[in-house]
Structure formats: C-alpha cells, structure tokens
Design an enzyme around this catalytic site. Sequence first.
Site, PDB file in Angstrom:
ATOM      1  N   HIS A 180       0.869  -1.180   0.000  1.00 25.20           N
ATOM      2  CA  HIS A 180       0.000   0.000   0.000  1.00 25.20           C
ATOM      3  C   HIS A 180       0.903   1.227   0.000  1.00 25.20           C
ATOM      4  CE1 HIS A 180      -3.572   2.418   0.780  1.00 25.20           C
ATOM      5  NE2 HIS A 180      -2.750   3.181   1.468  1.00 25.20           N
ATOM      6  N   CYS A 181       0.726   2.092  -0.975  1.00 25.20           N
ATOM      7  CA  CYS A 181       1.610   3.249  -1.091  1.00 25.20           C
ATOM      8  C   CYS A 181       0.880   4.487  -0.596  1.00 25.20           C
ATOM      9  CB  CYS A 181       2.021   3.429  -2.549  1.00 25.20           C
ATOM     10  SG  CYS A 181       3.003   4.906  -2.819  1.00 25.20           S
ATOM     11  N   VAL A 182       1.406   5.121   0.454  1.00 29.17           N
ATOM     12  CA  VAL A 182       0.725   6.307   0.986  1.00 29.17           C
ATOM     13  C   VAL A 182       0.836   7.492   0.036  1.00 29.17           C
ATOM     14  CG1 VAL A 182       0.837   5.744   3.435  1.00 29.17           C
ATOM     15  CG2 VAL A 182       2.751   6.915   2.362  1.00 29.17           C
ATOM     16  N   ASN A 185      -1.952   6.994  -2.114  1.00 30.80           N
ATOM     17  CA  ASN A 185      -3.152   6.632  -1.361  1.00 30.80           C
ATOM     18  C   ASN A 185      -3.915   5.505  -2.042  1.00 30.80           C
ATOM     19  OD1 ASN A 185      -5.111   6.700   0.593  1.00 30.80           O
ATOM     20  ND2 ASN A 185      -6.254   8.375  -0.352  1.00 30.80           N
TER      21      ASN A 185
END
Length: 348
Positions: A180-182, A185
């Site tokens: 999951h890449c912040v 998002n």
Amino acid sequence: MDFLTLFGIYVVVVLTCIALVCRYSGQQHSPLNSLYSFALKRLASITPKWLQKFSQWTLHRLFHQRSNAFIYLHILLEGAVYAEFTYEVFGFCREMDTTLISLSVPYILLAIKTSFFYLCIKTDPGTVTKKKVAGQLHIYSYDRRLFHPGISCSTCQLVKPARSKHCRVCNRCVQRFDHHCVWVNNCIGAQNTRYFLLYLFSVCAMAFDIALLTVDMLLHVVLRTGLLGASYLDENGQRQPAGFLFVVQHLFLTFPRIIFMLGFLLFVFFLLAGYTMFHSFLAVVNQTSNEWYKSRGYVCQHCHPSTVADILCSPVPDHSKRYYYSRGVLRNLGEIFFPPQPVQKKDN
Ligand SMILES: *[C@@H]1O[C@H](CO)[C@@H](O)[C@H](O)[C@H]1NC(C)=O
Ligand SMILES: [Zn+2]
Ligand SMILES: [Zn+2]
C-alpha cells in the site's frame, strides 16, 4: 539563523519523515523496526501523555487509514521545486544561453509524471470482489509455498486468489498485492504496478534533469565569474588562492534557495533511484515486494543460491530456485504491462 543551521534542521526533518514512511508503509520485518521501537520507548518516557495520544492519533490517521495527506504533500513539494526552478534557475539559464528546448524538458517530464501519478491513484489495483473472484482465482496458480488454495479472507469472506493479500488500510483484498503506497493513497496491485513503475521512472528523470540544469548553471557562474582563480587576503594580509571550499561557500551565500533545492533534488533522486531499481528488479523476476519479504525466510530450507541465470531464463518453475516464478524477462514484463484480466461470468 544562518544557512547551515537551516539546512541541518531541514535534513533532520526529511530523515524523520522518511523513517516514519518506511516504518508505517513498509513491511513489519524491516530492519528499522527494532531501532524504531527502541527510540519510541525512550521518547515515550519523556513526552507528556496528551502529546503521545495526539501523535498516535495523527500517525494512525496518516498511515492506517486512507488519506490524501501525502498526495497533497507530494504536490506541495513538487510545486515548490518547480516554482524555484521557474523563478530563478530558468532566468539564469537563459542568460547562459541554455536552449529553450532543454529548458522545457522538465515541464514535459512533469506532464508525463503527473499522468502516471494520476493513473496510479485512480486505477483499481485489482480489488477482489464477490462478482469477480471466480475469474480472479484462475489468473495465477497457487504455489503451495506462500499461497495455498482454499483459504478465505476473514474480513472480506472471499476465497483468496493466489498472490492476493488483504490491505488493512483500504480494507479489501487485492490481487497480486505489492504494497500500500501512501504517496498515491492506493494499493499497488495487478492493474497498476505498470503505472507505479512508470511513475517512479518519471520522478527520477524529473529530479535528475532539474538537478543537471541547476549544476550546469552553477558551473557556468563559477567559470564566468572566474571564482576558481580568485584570491583573498588572510588575517596576516597575505594573498591566498580561493580553493574549492571557498567557491562552495560563495555559492551557498549567493544562491541559498537554489542550493537548497539542488540538495533536495539529489537526495530525492538517490533515494528513489534505489527504490526504482528494486521495483524494476522485482518486475523482471515476477515477484511482488510482498512475496519478496515473505520468501526471504523461506528460501533457506533447501535452496541453491540464486544466480543470474535463474532470473533471466527459467522456463519451468523450479521450487529449488529463489526466483522460481520467473519465466524470462520478457514474459514477466509482459504480464506487468498487460496484466491478465479476470474473465467475468455473466449473471444469469
Ligand atoms: C508469475 O508467477 C505466477 C505465480 O505466482 C505465475 O502464475 C505466472 O504465470 C508467472 N508469470 C509469468 C509471466 O511467468
Ligand atoms: Zn480481505
Ligand atoms: Zn491499500
């Protein structure tokens, strides 16, 4: 405040942010982890309760729930770099006779990067849904090593396709889950790994190109003003040649914002270049970073050390090999750029 103090503060802030991002967006087994929990314990004993509560809440909001905070931060940083480039460097470069064509490259790269960034954010990474799951189950075969058939996700109540993982931030299972890449998002999964890779490459190119133009401009300034051959009077009234350090100091004081930006760009470039290499490598060997982390511990049981030959040409999956998913570079990349789509059953 003088420039060096400011720069010191800035470096500390950036490093802290990066450590936090690594800690919260990465995997549980990162080497930073133990260092982090140690530091946290020390910190906890000296910070008041309300501050602890507040920071926990903030961290939770930022890293354990979907939020656009990092997208805004991304746009803000990018805006600052481009404003500085347009406002100062561009003008200097024009005076130095840099062609308009090479000066427009950063803007073209910005447009390219923004479109991949957008696609990364907007594309569904491959959410496992009730409707699609039957088709999704057939896309990848279970290796019976990391992924076993017939296991259901306890939250989604759906059978997990091979290579999928439940994302706790988005609260959904994602096919060919990477991480999951912040910053976007969104999860990186089967359908948007291609955009993620292209996005990484374009950010690197952008940072590199602006840094190159800036260094070129500074070199021109140094050569044109004859700074290298300059000299100064020391405290005894002796004439001393100005050395390299003198030139650096002079540039620092003359162009503080430009040097600041250059430092930031080089930092981002080296950090991201490493990250991009890692993800390109994973793409080439048909692995997700989720699988990479998981299989690190697994391999040692009856393994051969991995060889380049394993990676480059291994037509049949061989369980004794580290990269046994790999069916050759071209096929692996083909699968990333043209991900197989689940066949949807018609409702009847
Ligand atoms: C990649 O690995 C999966 C197994 O996890 C396999 O089903 C798939 O066919 C592989 N893709 C290629 C192009 O070899
Ligand atoms: Zn799930
Ligand atoms: Zn997610």
